[in-house]
Design a protein around this motif. Structure first.
Motif, short mmCIF file in Angstrom:
data_model
loop_
_atom_site.label_atom_id
_atom_site.label_comp_id
_atom_site.label_asym_id
_atom_site.label_seq_id
_atom_site.Cartn_x
_atom_site.Cartn_y
_atom_site.Cartn_z
N ASP A 13 1.06 -1.40 -0.39
CA ASP A 13 -0.09 -0.10 0.31
C ASP A 13 1.10 1.11 0.40
N GLY A 14 2.18 0.73 -0.57
CA GLY A 14 3.28 2.09 -0.55
C GLY A 14 3.38 2.82 0.85
N LYS A 15 3.60 1.96 1.76
CA LYS A 15 3.91 2.90 2.97
C LYS A 15 5.77 2.28 3.49
N ASP A 16 6.92 3.49 3.72
CA ASP A 16 8.33 3.08 3.53
C ASP A 16 7.92 2.42 5.37
N VAL A 17 8.44 1.12 5.36
CA VAL A 17 9.11 1.21 6.43
C VAL A 17 9.97 0.07 6.39
N SER A 18 11.13 -0.03 7.78
CA SER A 18 12.12 0.19 8.41
C SER A 18 12.02 -1.35 8.75
N LEU A 19 13.10 -2.60 8.11
CA LEU A 19 12.97 -3.85 8.56
C LEU A 19 13.34 -3.91 9.92
N GLY A 20 14.12 -2.68 10.41
CA GLY A 20 13.55 -2.30 12.42
C GLY A 20 12.63 -2.87 13.47
#
Length: 158
Positions: A13-20
């Motif tokens: 859905d286009g959200k930028d997330v950190s694998l952190g």
């Protein structure tokens, strides 16, 4: 030194997330496809996610169209397919490349951490990387390894 927690990716859905965001969790990272002979593995991946999420496992799906053009859809089509066909509830990411010059940096790094048999390239859809709670890539499984066969390895890390 690079850590898995340094990588970011966009969700379907286009959200930028950190694998952190999953620091301290056991991660199972899989390149997926909706029109592959291994697509049925979504069911097993979802079962792992549901069975072990409360104990600290997260399955992360990365659609890829590099193998036989088996993930031709856009983000909405992929999300719809995963939801309606396999009731996928684990995080799914935007379509990426896993090999070549345009490979997502996460996959470039994963391949340096655990090589495949004879080569580091990803050979096909549904290659799986198992990451422990400290962020170390502890195992790589080929496409023919069914998710259910990973239960002992996952339980050993939980």
């Amino acid at each position: 030194m690079t850590s898995i927690y340094d990588f970011r990716a966009k969700t379907l859905d286009g959200k930028d997330v950190s694998l952190g965001d999953w620091r301290g969790k056991v991660m199972l990272i899989v390149n997926t496809a909706s029109k592959c002979g291994f697509t049925y593995q979504y069911q097993g991946l979802e079962a792992l996610h549901r069975d072990y999420a409360a104990r600290g496992l997260v399955v992360l799906g990365f659609p890829c169209n590099q193998f036989g053009h088996q993930e031709p859809g856009d983000a909405a089509e992929i999300a719809n397919f995963c939801s309606l066909t396999y009731d996928v509830t684990f995080p799914m990411f935007a379509k990426i490349d896993v090999n070549g010059d345009n490979a997502h940096p996460l996959y470039t790094w994963l391949k340096t951490q655990k090589r495949g048999i004879l080569i580091s390239r990803i050979k096909w859809n549904f290659t799986k990387f198992l990451v422990d709670r400290s962020g170390k890539v502890v195992a790589r499984f080929g496409p023919t390894t069914k998710p259910d066969a990973l239960r002992a390895a996952i339980e050993g890390l939980l």
